[in-house]
Write an enzyme that holds these catalytic residues in place. Structure first.
Site, short mmCIF file in Angstrom:
data_model
loop_
_atom_site.label_atom_id
_atom_site.label_comp_id
_atom_site.label_asym_id
_atom_site.label_seq_id
_atom_site.Cartn_x
_atom_site.Cartn_y
_atom_site.Cartn_z
N ASP A 12 -0.08 -0.39 -1.75
CA ASP A 12 -1.21 -0.75 -2.61
C ASP A 12 -0.86 -1.78 -3.67
O ASP A 12 -1.43 -1.78 -4.76
CB ASP A 12 -1.79 0.51 -3.28
N LYS A 15 -1.55 -6.32 -1.29
CA LYS A 15 -1.16 -7.15 -0.13
C LYS A 15 -2.38 -7.81 0.51
O LYS A 15 -2.34 -8.97 0.90
CB LYS A 15 -0.43 -6.29 0.92
N GLY A 39 -4.83 0.72 3.64
CA GLY A 39 -6.14 0.34 3.13
C GLY A 39 -5.95 -0.95 2.36
O GLY A 39 -5.38 -0.94 1.27
N HIS A 40 -6.33 -2.07 2.96
CA HIS A 40 -6.11 -3.38 2.35
C HIS A 40 -7.44 -3.96 1.89
O HIS A 40 -8.36 -4.12 2.69
CB HIS A 40 -5.43 -4.33 3.34
N GLN A 223 1.80 -0.52 3.85
CA GLN A 223 2.58 0.37 2.97
C GLN A 223 3.53 -0.47 2.11
O GLN A 223 3.24 -1.63 1.84
CB GLN A 223 3.34 1.43 3.79
#
Ligand code: GDP
Ligand code: IMO
Ligand code: MG
Length: 425
Positions: A12, A15, A39-40, A223
């Site tokens: 988080d 990225k 989750g991007h 990650q």
């Protein structure tokens, strides 16, 4: 130019935003590990996109995206993500999304055992319960089901029969659960195969073909380094190699083809889930970091509040080493705008010794105390600043301190979630 982008902390780091930015000058964007535990976030204009499995580059027109062999895929989640993007007028199809035949499939029993293990009081990791760990366990145990198996009834039949024999015993005898039905799974997963067949390809040949044609490739890490199964805060990690080397094994592209590795680092530190976090803050200061800025620190996959703390250079320096970082992108600098004082941890104290190199002993990580250096805050909004030299002097000092402590230049600075809130040095 082929670039690998990795998270340098516990995920988080922002990225998604940096990938979106770099995608502009890239032809191909590739995911190489993890799954829909990621989750991007990418903000385009007023619209927010959260991508879990499909590379963030899909949001730009005329890019090709790959999901490499190192990724674990939940076909249902993938189809839903494709649909979500199409509903929002993003072009996604077999012409611009290529999925490796060898990527392992997340099955319902993986999600089930992930959840059941997490419910055991001892050894909770705080996983996303997406079935990531159990799927990689089967992959390493050589009983995984691969995407290509969804295209062959004979292959899927024998693999599923073999696996269910064991998994149903485990579910019933250890967890007291009902077993999983073979017929139902077979039907459901063959159907996913039919829906995805045009996407499933020999991505190794295709990607290397593009690289030989001198196309620019961006490898999108998911990650962060501290969640790497080898280099992270084991066992409180995810089950894949999140570090730069994973880009090669997870795609079938050789290391000689990688030109550059960029690390994304948040201006402070966050972590979701269990596990050691030496610079973690509690109370008011943690809440302040969690709730400052336009988007607070809450998980993009699970909605969980993120644990927050000061920047930890012991962690980032380890990331520089294990990823061979050429440069850093710093994100969420604007979150520190209001603070009087900012702290940077440069070493840990454990019993009577000082530790500057990241300790691999869980015992030390759990019981050390961070030693901080104090930096004065800049107390000026940065979100609208467009040029490096226009940043407040104290912010420049913070940046320069991080460069000194890591030995790596910071070339991209992010001062807000939007595309334009970025400063290139
Ligand atoms: P990722 O998993 O590394 O892609 O990061 P996430 O998307 O999970 O979390 C990063 C969050 O920070 C997202 O909500 C982004 O929109 C947001 N973000 C990224 N860069 C910045 C920044 O420079 N400032 C602020 N305030 N938010 C940012
Ligand atoms: P992005 O790509 C932050 C964490 C989970 C848990 C541990 C193991 O958005 O940075 P898993 O479900 O992978 O077995 O969970 O890893 N985790 C993440 N934390 N960002 C992520 O992805 C994460 N993906 C997994 O919270 O602690
Ligand atoms: Mg995220």
């Amino acid at each position: 130019m082929n670039i690998v982008l990795v998270g340098t902390q516990w995920g988080d780091e922002g990225k998604g935003k940096i990938i979106d930015l770099l995608s502009e000058d890239t032809d191909i964007i590739v995911r190489y590990q993890g799954g829909n535990n990621a989750g991007h976030t990418v903000i385009i204009g007023e619209e927010e996109f959260i991508l879990h499995l499909i590379p963030s580059g899909i949001l730009r027109p005329n890019k090709e995206c790959f999901i490499g062999n190192g990724v674990v895929i939940d076909p249902k989640a993938l189809l839903e993500e494709i649909q979500m993007l199409r509903d929002r007028n993003v072009d996604v199809g077999p012409h611009n999304l290529h999925i490796s035949k060898s990527a392992n499939v997340i099955m319902p029993y993986h999600k089930l055992t992930d959840r059941l293990r997490e419910e055991e009081a001892i050894g909770r990791i705080g996983t996303t319960k997406r079935g990531i760990g159990p799927t990689y366990l089967d992959k390493a145990g050589r009983v995984g089901i691969r995407m290509v198996d969804l295209l062959s009834e004979t292959q899927l039949t024998w693999k599923l029969k073999r696996n269910l024999k064991e998994i149903n015993l485990i579910l019933q005898k250890i967890y007291g659960e009902k077993g999983v039905s073979y017929d139902q799974l077979m039907e459901e997963y063959l159907e996913y195969g039919k829906k995805l067949q045009d996407y499933i390809k020999d991505t190794v040949s295709l990607l290397n073909f593009h690289i030989n044609q001198k196309k620019n490739v961006l490898f999108e890490g998911a990650q962060g380094t501290m969640l790497d199964v080898d280099h992270g805060t084991y066992p409180f990690v995810t089950s894949s190699n999140t570090t730069a080397g994973g880009a090669c094994t997870g795609t079938g592209v050789g290391p000689t083809k990688i030109d550059k590795v960029i690390g994304v680092m948040k201006a402070y530190t966050t972590r979701v889930g269990e596990g050691p976090f030496p610079t973690e803050l509690e109370g008011e200061m943690a809440d302040k970091l969690r709730n400052a800025g336009p988007i607070g620190e809450y998980g993009r996959s699970t909605g969980r509040p993120r644990r927050c703390g000061w920047l930890d250079m012991v962690v980032v320096r380890r990331s520089v080493l294990v990823n061979g970082l050429d440069s850093l992108a710093i994100t969420r600098l604007d979150i520190l705008d209001d603070l009087d004082k900012i702290y940077v941890c440069n070493k840990y104290k454990y019993k009577d010794t000082y530790i500057e190199d990241f300790p691999e002993e869980l015992e030390i990580l759990q019981n050390c105390t961070p030693v901080y250096e104090e930096v004065k805050g800049w107390k000026t909004p940065t979100a609208e600043i467009k040029e490096f030299t226009k940043l407040p002097q104290k912010a420049l000092e913070y940046i320069s301190k991080i460069e000194d402590l890591t030995g790596v230049p910071i070339n991209i600075l992010s001062v807000g979630p939007k595309r334009l809130q970025t400063i290139k040095k």
